[in-house]
Design an enzyme around this catalytic site. Structure first.
Site, PDB file in Angstrom:
ATOM      1  CD  GLU A 715      -2.835  -1.030   2.411  1.00 18.58           C
ATOM      2  OE1 GLU A 715      -3.210   0.083   2.826  1.00 18.58           O
ATOM      3  OE2 GLU A 715      -3.121  -2.100   2.951  1.00 18.58           O
ATOM      4  CB  CYS A 749      -1.531   6.962   2.635  1.00 20.60           C
ATOM      5  SG  CYS A 749      -2.477   5.760   3.542  1.00 20.60           S
TER       6      CYS A 749
END
Ligand code: FDA
Length: 956
Positions: A715, A749
């Site tokens: 990720e 993020c």
């Protein structure tokens, strides 16, 4: 309005209407709200609306007609746009023997400038009223200048949330202090004008704050003997009895009278939904009769104590009012010590009857413009049309009077009470349904006190001495990493052992050795370890959160949310493994059985980031463990102390030795070694795009002699956008944009780093956003009043400052906040406007509190700009256009799209999280597919036919 669906569309349309500045927008919204294919609305209406071309003269005429209808509807409930406009209304009410209270409507206060504006408006209101009150005769008074001989002619109602824009229960005393600073001048003016001030009660999050603000203001020397003030108690709250008792106890001590307005409460639907979203017990009663019964109980209590407190019964329900009247007689309450209050524009027959009975009656009269008044107007419309409303039942539905007047306790006993939360059917067998760990309720003083203590205790343990834990052994390496508090870099949070090549080999060897035993452990038992780890984490919850405040600079709320998320992963993946462990029969053919099942891959390396040092670490690790892999876990160097807590949690849960190994060390030294090791089967990584891509590349090189191809779950970052459409509710949009862009200093993020605004809404949004951003409190996150603290380290700070310099060249700096004058890696919170989609500031991930604003002409362009980056992680949309919302569902191509809410804060199980493009590879964390990538699927087929005979069970 019997048709619920039509009612919803109608209210939504009324709500959005004042925002629509162009006739074509009105026409478009009418079609979108009332002419959708799935709607079963009158065909004639749909036919007519579809024929109006949005830009035609007809559209303008329709828009004008609707505007005047909504305006008229508004006038029914709102006494005027400004106090001067309301003066004739008040005069007329008084001439009919009714008093009033004035309330200034407004948009949600998102900035200190707006709060200041409110204060000024209240001061002006009091001035206007003071000027005219001399011309008003007191109502029903034999002597003196007070209405009914005891209360001022001027009466104002104030929403405390309007007094301080950053009100937050975590910083309880601070918020109380700030709100009081604005209330003081109002109270002073009220005292000078001899006016009554009542603090309205809003949603439950603000209830304890409001009570504290009121009490502490009224304890101040200058106001403590002033008798003309009031506060509201909402009978629908389960806490209300205790709150009222506390107030009366206080009143007895205080020896100066005040008024309690008793209401049922105006936010019932929202309170129920908010509680469900947070997985908290509902603070309100769930059965209407309980609220009614509680209203009567509290009224009795108030009336019994009439020598200390005046009672204001604010209800339109004849049964509730009649109960108060009778109880007042029973307790011999003097008539002037009890007033009845009604909302302006509602329940006219009730108000006329009260007047005729010669009782003291006051009307609640809001003042304000259309846009700010909408929330109020819609609440009133909802109240008038809600199924449970007395008004609807009595005036619209003709429910027999005998039933309407029945004792609510009797009605309650006749009904089976409905449970708070429905019992969800669980796919997880005996383990029960998964539920998210509830966040702490910061309105409760015990939580604030416990956390303050946990922070104090945490500091005493610094610096933690953290070794490596390999095969259950403590390993020292002679090399150390210093982990420091970003808000105060002098403060070492931990001295952590730093592993090298030798420790990498050792950890992987032990993980490899432990694999077969762990692989063959029953999946249900592996899940049990996770549930036990969740229980241990719960026990350590305050300490784990405190550590996150110090080691990575989270604020209180973010720190708590991080621990809850870690617990969620343990509970969720444990259950998911139970679901996936059952071999799946793939055919139904007699004579053959085919089963698909999963087994683990081997040694998993987990490389975690510092921004969610517990949650993401726990997510990746627990997934690897529960699926039967053994783990070598490398925390980020900036958050290794929190990382080491993972070891303690699993140790407390009695996880077999060697199954989980803690290996801290610099990425530059051990990162690649871990990734390329031939005995590693799987790498789970969360972090930057650069490192993620490197891991994908390295892992793709299968070395000679390796027995498996490595699987990677990676990720990476995002360049997430929130689109604000032309009709977006800005009260909501601004608060969510602030949270999404600057929550945890923009170091998520999922954080919003691009704000794409459709031009019709641009100026309104930018003006309010700028003021809102200037109001955010900045400073060390240990202090709960600070929303934003320092960034993780000096390197991050320098990188962000570099982007701010780039932003200044590429666009216009709208806001650049000064950094607090304290130690710490603080960077200025910065917003740039006039940014073009291709600018670096709009394309590159910054990982800091920097927001790029891009203006677009329409929604199509907004989507194009939003999709125009390498990333596809999260996105947000604020819109009230059903068509644009649907289009965004299809065309806003991100892993997680959030509509009419912020783009951070995904919840395990509810919002499976993860992106694509250069945001990552792999299935979504916290979702039903996540565990699959930690396992290999196997199929076993058996021919069960022996000499032409197949067992019966195989034919089932
Ligand atoms: P009614 O008897 O029809 O009661 C409706 C109320 O019951 C709902 O509003 C809700 O509280 C409750 N209810 C509905 N469904 C329920 C369910 N399933 N289970 C449990 N309870 C349920 N409100 C507020 O929150 N803060 C304030 O400061 C004020 N101020 C105010 C001033 C004045 C003068 C008036 C008249 C009203 C208020 N209110 C208020 C609004 C008030 O809370 C609202 O008008 C009443 O809740 C409506 O109650 P009635 O007794 O008139 O109607």
């Amino acid at each position: 309005m019997k048709d619920e669906a039509f009612k919803v569309e109608m209210f939504r349309f009324v709500d959005v209407f004042p925002y629509l500045t162009r006739p074509e927008s009105v026409a478009r919204h009418l079609v979108e709200y009332f002419c959708r294919p799935e709607q079963d609305f009158p065909a004639a209406l749909q036919w007519g609306l579809r024929r109006v071309s949005p830009k035609s003269k007809a559209a303008q005429t329709v828009a004008k007609g609707i505007a005047s209808n909504i305006q008229n509807m508004g006038k029914q409930f709102i006494a005027g746009a400004a106090p001067e406009e309301a003066l004739p209304v008040w005069k007329s009410l008084r001439s009919q023997g009714m008093a009033f209270t004035a309330d200034l409507l407004g948009e949600a206060v998102v900035s200190e400038k707006e709060a200041e504006g409110y204060l000024e408006r209240y001061l002006a209101l009091l001035e206007t009223l003071d000027d005219v009150q001399k011309t008003w005769e007191p109502l029903d008074a034999e002597t003196g200048d007070l209405d009914w001989g005891c209360v001022p002619k001027i009466n104002v109602s104030i929403k405390p949330s309007a007094m301080y824009s950053q009100m937050n229960a975590r910083a309880f005393d601070y918020s109380v202090g700030r709100a009081k600073e604005r209330l003081r001048p109002i109270f002073r003016k009220a005292v000078a004008a001899r006016a009554h001030v009542c603090l309205d009660m809003e949603n439950n999050d603000l209830k304890n704050l409001t009570l504290a603000i009121y009490r502490s203001l009224l304890e101040e020397k200058e106001f403590k003997d002033y008798p003309h003030t009031g506060i509201v108690i909402q009978a629908y709250l389960r806490d209300s009895e205790q709150d009222l008792k506390d107030l009366i106890r206080w009143a007895r001590k205080k020896k100066c009278k005040f008024t309690v307005r008793l209401v049922k409460g105006a936010y019932w639907d929202a309170e129920v939904v908010w509680a469900q979203l947070k997985n908290w017990p509902a603070p309100v009663f769930i059965n209407k009769h309980e609220t009614d019964a509680n209203f009567e109980k509290l009224a009795s209590y108030l009336l019994k104590n009439h020598q200390w407190v005046r009672c204001a019964c604010a209800s339109h329900n004849i049964r509730s009012i009649a109960y108060v009247m009778e109880t007042a007689k029973e307790h011999k309450v003097p008539q002037e010590q009890l007033e009845y209050q009604i909302l302006y524009g509602m329940a006219e027959p009730v108000r006329n009857a009260l007047r005729k009975a010669g009782l003291c009656l006051r009307l609640y009269t809001p003042i304000g413009e259309m846009i700010p008044g909408m929330a109020y107007l819609v609440r009133r419309l909802l109240e008038n049309t809600s199924n449970e409303s007395f008004l609807r039942q009595s005036f619209a539905e003709d429910v027999p009077l005998e039933r309407l007047l029945r004792n609510p306790l009797e009605l309650l006993n006749e009904e089976i009470s409905s449970p708070d939360v429905g019992d969800a059917v669980s796919e997880y067998g005996d383990t029960g349904a998964f539920q998210n760990e509830p966040l702490w309720d910061w309105t409760l003083s015990e939580n604030r006190e416990r956390f303050t203590k946990a922070l104090r205790e945490a500091r005493k343990k610094f610096p933690h001495e953290v070794p490596l834990f390999i095969g259950g052994e403590r390993v020292r390496t002679g090399k150390e990493i210093r982990s420091a508090n970003p808000n105060d870099p002098e403060q070492a949070v931990g001295i952590v052992a730093s592993g090298g090549k030798k420790e990498v080999e050792k950890a992987i060897a032990i993980a490899k050795e432990s694999f077969p035993g762990w692989r063959d452990t029953d999946p249900a038992d592996r899940a049990e370890y996770l549930f036990e780890a969740a229980a241990q984490a719960r026990k350590m919850r305050f300490d784990l959160a405190a550590l996150q405040v110090y080691e990575v600079g989270k604020n209180w709320r973010e720190a708590d949310a991080g621990v809850c998320e870690a617990i969620d992963f343990l509970e969720y993946y444990g259950r998911e493994m139970i679901r996936l462990a059952k071999p799946r029969r793939m055919d139904n053919i007699p004579g053959e059985t085919s089963h698909l099942f999963y087994e683990p891959r081997g040694v998993a390396v987990v490389i975690a980031p510092w921004n969610f040092p517990l949650a993401i670490s726990m997510g990746m690790t627990s997934a690897a463990l529960v699926t039967g892999n053994t783990v070598v876990y490398k925390p980020s160097s900036q958050s290794s102390v929190i990382g080491s807590m993972m070891y303690h949690i699993f140790q407390q849960a009695k996880l077999p030795r060697g199954v989980f190994n803690f290996l801290s060390g610099p990425s530059s030294e051990i990162g690649d070694l871990l990734v390329v090791h031939p005995d590693v089967a799987l790498i789970a990584f969360t972090g930057s795009k650069e490192v993620g891509l490197r891991i994908i590349e390295l892992a793709g090189n299968t070395p000679q002699g390796a027995t498996q191809v490595k699987n990677v779950v990676v990720e990476m970052g995002g360049k997430n956008a929130i689109i604000v459409d032309s009709d977006a509710d800005l009260d909501e949009a601004i608060l969510h944009v602030l949270q999404s862009a600057f929550g945890y200093q923009g170091q998520k993020c999922s954080a919003c780093s691009r704000l794409i605004v459709v031009e019709e809404n641009y100026n309104r949004l930018i003006r309010r956003l700028k003021d809102a951003v200037k109001s955010i409190e900045l400073g060390p996150t240990e202090d709960p009043e600070n929303f934003m603290g320092a960034v993780i380290d000096a390197e991050a700070k320098e990188k962000i400052l570099q982007y701010i310099r780039i932003g200044k060249k590429e666009g216009t700096c709208l806001v650049e906040r000064d950094v607090p004058n304290v130690q710490g890696h603080f960077v200025p919170l910065t917003i740039f406007t006039d940014i073009q989609p291709e600018h670096r500031i709009a394309q590159e991930e910054i990982f800091g509190p920097v927001l790029a604003v891009i203006k677009v002409k329409d929604f199509a362009e907004a989507l194009e700009v939003a999709n125009n980056t390498q990333y596809a992680l999260t996105g947000g949309l604020f819109s009230r256009s059903p068509e644009n919302i649907n289009r965004a569902r299809r065309e806003f191509r991100v892993g997680n799209l959030y509509i009419n809410r912020g783009c951070t804060g995904a919840l395990t199980g509810r919002h499976p999280f993860g992106g694509f493009k250069l945001s990552g590879v792999g299935f979504k964390a916290g979702g039903p597919d996540y565990l699959l990538q930690f396992m290999v699927p196997r199929t076993v087929v058996e021919n069960t036919l022996r000499r032409g005979f197949a067992p019966m069970e195989d034919q089932a």
